[in-house]
Design a protein around this motif. Structure first.
Motif, PDB file in Angstrom:
ATOM      1  N   ASP A  54     -76.002   2.261  41.925  1.00 13.11           N
ATOM      2  CA  ASP A  54     -76.755   1.430  42.862  1.00 13.11           C
ATOM      3  C   ASP A  54     -75.945   1.073  44.104  1.00 13.11           C
ATOM      4  O   ASP A  54     -76.510   0.578  45.085  1.00 13.11           O
ATOM      5  CB  ASP A  54     -77.199   0.121  42.189  1.00 13.11           C
ATOM      6  CG  ASP A  54     -78.126   0.375  41.013  1.00 13.11           C
ATOM      7  OD1 ASP A  54     -78.857   1.384  41.040  1.00 13.11           O
ATOM      8  OD2 ASP A  54     -78.109  -0.431  40.063  1.00 13.11           O
ATOM      9  N   PHE A  55     -74.616   1.299  44.054  1.00 18.42           N
ATOM     10  CA  PHE A  55     -73.790   0.910  45.189  1.00 18.42           C
ATOM     11  C   PHE A  55     -74.063   1.817  46.377  1.00 18.42           C
ATOM     12  O   PHE A  55     -74.064   3.029  46.267  1.00 18.42           O
ATOM     13  CB  PHE A  55     -72.300   0.980  44.837  1.00 18.42           C
ATOM     14  CG  PHE A  55     -71.409   0.713  46.028  1.00 18.42           C
ATOM     15  CD1 PHE A  55     -71.237  -0.569  46.516  1.00 18.42           C
ATOM     16  CD2 PHE A  55     -70.761   1.762  46.671  1.00 18.42           C
ATOM     17  CE1 PHE A  55     -70.437  -0.812  47.621  1.00 18.42           C
ATOM     18  CE2 PHE A  55     -69.954   1.539  47.771  1.00 18.42           C
ATOM     19  CZ  PHE A  55     -69.792   0.248  48.249  1.00 18.42           C
ATOM     20  N   ARG A  56     -74.308   1.203  47.518  1.00 20.22           N
ATOM     21  CA  ARG A  56     -74.551   1.939  48.746  1.00 20.22           C
ATOM     22  C   ARG A  56     -73.757   1.291  49.877  1.00 20.22           C
ATOM     23  O   ARG A  56     -73.729   0.066  50.000  1.00 20.22           O
ATOM     24  CB  ARG A  56     -76.039   1.929  49.124  1.00 20.22           C
ATOM     25  CG  ARG A  56     -76.947   2.613  48.121  1.00 20.22           C
ATOM     26  CD  ARG A  56     -76.778   4.124  48.141  1.00 20.22           C
ATOM     27  NE  ARG A  56     -77.740   4.779  47.277  1.00 20.22           N
ATOM     28  CZ  ARG A  56     -77.550   4.973  45.974  1.00 20.22           C
ATOM     29  NH1 ARG A  56     -76.432   4.541  45.402  1.00 20.22           N
ATOM     30  NH2 ARG A  56     -78.462   5.572  45.228  1.00 20.22           N
ATOM     31  N   LYS A  57     -73.130   2.108  50.709  1.00 22.85           N
ATOM     32  CA  LYS A  57     -72.443   1.603  51.896  1.00 22.85           C
ATOM     33  C   LYS A  57     -73.399   1.756  53.070  1.00 22.85           C
ATOM     34  O   LYS A  57     -73.386   2.746  53.788  1.00 22.85           O
ATOM     35  CB  LYS A  57     -71.148   2.380  52.136  1.00 22.85           C
ATOM     36  CG  LYS A  57     -70.327   1.847  53.291  1.00 22.85           C
ATOM     37  CD  LYS A  57     -69.007   2.604  53.391  1.00 22.85           C
ATOM     38  CE  LYS A  57     -68.238   2.201  54.642  1.00 22.85           C
ATOM     39  NZ  LYS A  57     -67.915   0.776  54.677  1.00 22.85           N
ATOM     40  N   GLU A  58     -74.260   0.743  53.234  1.00 29.80           N
ATOM     41  CA  GLU A  58     -75.316   0.826  54.235  1.00 29.80           C
ATOM     42  C   GLU A  58     -74.906   0.233  55.573  1.00 29.80           C
ATOM     43  O   GLU A  58     -75.486   0.557  56.596  1.00 29.80           O
ATOM     44  CB  GLU A  58     -76.568   0.117  53.710  1.00 29.80           C
ATOM     45  CG  GLU A  58     -77.133   0.774  52.445  1.00 29.80           C
ATOM     46  CD  GLU A  58     -78.310   0.016  51.866  1.00 29.80           C
ATOM     47  OE1 GLU A  58     -78.497  -1.158  52.277  1.00 29.80           O
ATOM     48  OE2 GLU A  58     -79.023   0.568  51.017  1.00 29.80           O
ATOM     49  N   ARG A  59     -73.920  -0.659  55.551  1.00 24.63           N
ATOM     50  CA  ARG A  59     -73.442  -1.274  56.787  1.00 24.63           C
ATOM     51  C   ARG A  59     -71.953  -1.040  56.924  1.00 24.63           C
ATOM     52  O   ARG A  59     -71.258  -0.792  55.941  1.00 24.63           O
ATOM     53  CB  ARG A  59     -73.743  -2.785  56.776  1.00 24.63           C
ATOM     54  CG  ARG A  59     -75.232  -3.094  56.828  1.00 24.63           C
ATOM     55  CD  ARG A  59     -75.495  -4.540  56.440  1.00 24.63           C
ATOM     56  NE  ARG A  59     -75.136  -4.785  55.043  1.00 24.63           N
ATOM     57  CZ  ARG A  59     -75.335  -5.944  54.432  1.00 24.63           C
ATOM     58  NH1 ARG A  59     -75.890  -6.952  55.079  1.00 24.63           N
ATOM     59  NH2 ARG A  59     -74.986  -6.098  53.159  1.00 24.63           N
ATOM     60  N   ALA A  60     -71.458  -1.139  58.161  1.00 25.41           N
ATOM     61  CA  ALA A  60     -70.059  -0.813  58.429  1.00 25.41           C
ATOM     62  C   ALA A  60     -69.105  -1.686  57.619  1.00 25.41           C
ATOM     63  O   ALA A  60     -68.034  -1.239  57.211  1.00 25.41           O
ATOM     64  CB  ALA A  60     -69.770  -0.963  59.919  1.00 25.41           C
ATOM     65  N   ASP A  94     -69.682  -3.046  54.665  1.00 27.10           N
ATOM     66  CA  ASP A  94     -69.870  -2.960  53.219  1.00 27.10           C
ATOM     67  C   ASP A  94     -68.635  -2.321  52.581  1.00 27.10           C
ATOM     68  O   ASP A  94     -68.162  -1.283  53.029  1.00 27.10           O
ATOM     69  CB  ASP A  94     -71.108  -2.128  52.871  1.00 27.10           C
ATOM     70  CG  ASP A  94     -72.404  -2.857  53.164  1.00 27.10           C
ATOM     71  OD1 ASP A  94     -72.352  -4.093  53.322  1.00 27.10           O
ATOM     72  OD2 ASP A  94     -73.454  -2.197  53.237  1.00 27.10           O
ATOM     73  N   ARG A  95     -68.138  -2.929  51.532  1.00 21.18           N
ATOM     74  CA  ARG A  95     -66.962  -2.426  50.844  1.00 21.18           C
ATOM     75  C   ARG A  95     -67.202  -2.436  49.338  1.00 21.18           C
ATOM     76  O   ARG A  95     -67.763  -3.378  48.794  1.00 21.18           O
ATOM     77  CB  ARG A  95     -65.734  -3.301  51.157  1.00 21.18           C
ATOM     78  CG  ARG A  95     -65.235  -3.214  52.592  1.00 21.18           C
ATOM     79  CD  ARG A  95     -64.543  -1.884  52.862  1.00 21.18           C
ATOM     80  NE  ARG A  95     -63.984  -1.836  54.204  1.00 21.18           N
ATOM     81  CZ  ARG A  95     -64.642  -1.422  55.269  1.00 21.18           C
ATOM     82  NH1 ARG A  95     -65.901  -1.028  55.152  1.00 21.18           N
ATOM     83  NH2 ARG A  95     -64.061  -1.402  56.452  1.00 21.18           N
ATOM     84  N   PHE A  96     -66.734  -1.400  48.678  1.00 14.34           N
ATOM     85  CA  PHE A  96     -66.796  -1.370  47.222  1.00 14.34           C
ATOM     86  C   PHE A  96     -66.038  -2.558  46.646  1.00 14.34           C
ATOM     87  O   PHE A  96     -66.441  -3.139  45.639  1.00 14.34           O
ATOM     88  CB  PHE A  96     -66.210  -0.055  46.711  1.00 14.34           C
ATOM     89  CG  PHE A  96     -66.217   0.062  45.221  1.00 14.34           C
ATOM     90  CD1 PHE A  96     -67.374   0.421  44.535  1.00 14.34           C
ATOM     91  CD2 PHE A  96     -65.063  -0.191  44.481  1.00 14.34           C
ATOM     92  CE1 PHE A  96     -67.389   0.520  43.147  1.00 14.34           C
ATOM     93  CE2 PHE A  96     -65.071  -0.089  43.096  1.00 14.34           C
ATOM     94  CZ  PHE A  96     -66.233   0.267  42.434  1.00 14.34           C
TER      95      PHE A  96
END
Length: 216
Positions: free
Chosen positions: A86-92, A94-96
């Motif tokens: 479900d993890f998505r990097k949608e914005r700059a 966003d970090r794991f």
């Protein structure tokens, strides 16, 4: 949970402005997360080894006792295994790491909720107080909270994990230029290498970091 100690080359922690610049954008690459999402055992093992110490640090910050940290960390990784797709990097921004911090905080809160249901003599009263303290953490802080200490720990851990892949002279050339901030010609004279070889060594290590961990 036990992790191998930092190697001898890490005896001096990177704290100067050069090393801070190198690690300032440390993240986890889409390639690496993609491998974890595809159930790549090697990627999963590296994720546990890389982020395990950071999870432990968060748990201690939020009041967990040492004997409870292993159990909570296991719950965190179980949740990651279930929801990493479900993890998505949608914005700059966003970090794991921020996503993982939220999961860890939730598991710590779950732990104190369970203890809070125990009789006061068994730790229930203290657990309620700690639950309240953790719950006061702001949403923004729990969501990202990539403070300098977190990044320093992750940076050191990442370097420790790849250290064995490079010859000593390659590693020293990288360390002296990228971490200590010494000019390539000076490092070349110090290590009896050409300036070009020093730059190639630095590039090789940074490329390896980018491949596994994100853009540095």
């Amino acid at each position: 949970m036990r992790y191998a100690p930092l190697g001898a080359a890490m005896s001096s922690s990177p704290t100067d402005s050069s090393s801070q610049a190198v690690r300032s954008s440390l993240g986890t690459s889409a390639t690496f997360i993609g491998r974890v999402q595809c159930d790549d055992p090697a990627a999963w093992n590296r994720l546990v080894r890389l982020y395990g110490p950071l999870i432990e640090r968060w748990c201690r910050q939020w009041g967990l006792q040492s004997h409870d940290i292993d159990d909570v960390a296991q719950e965190v990784f179980q949740a990651v295994a279930t929801h990493v797709s479900d993890f998505r990097k949608e914005r700059a921004h966003d970090r794991f790491r921020g996503w993982l911090r939220v999961i860890t905080r939730n598991k710590v809160l779950d732990h104190f909720r369970r203890l809070g249901r125990e009789p006061a003599g068994a730790g229930g009263s203290e657990a309620v107080q700690k639950f309240a303290a953790v719950a006061e953490v702001s949403a923004d802080d729990s969501r990202e909270a990539a403070d300098d200490e977190d990044k320093r720990l992750l940076f050191e851990r990442a370097l420790d994990l790849i250290r064995h892949e490079f010859a000593e002279h390659t590693w020293r050339a990288f360390w002296r230029t990228a971490v200590d901030g010494v000019a390539a010609p000076d490092v070349a004279a110090e290590l009896a290498m050409t300036s070009g070889a020093v730059r190639v060594a630095k590039s090789r290590v940074l490329k390896r970091l980018r491949t596994e961990l994100g853009d540095l």
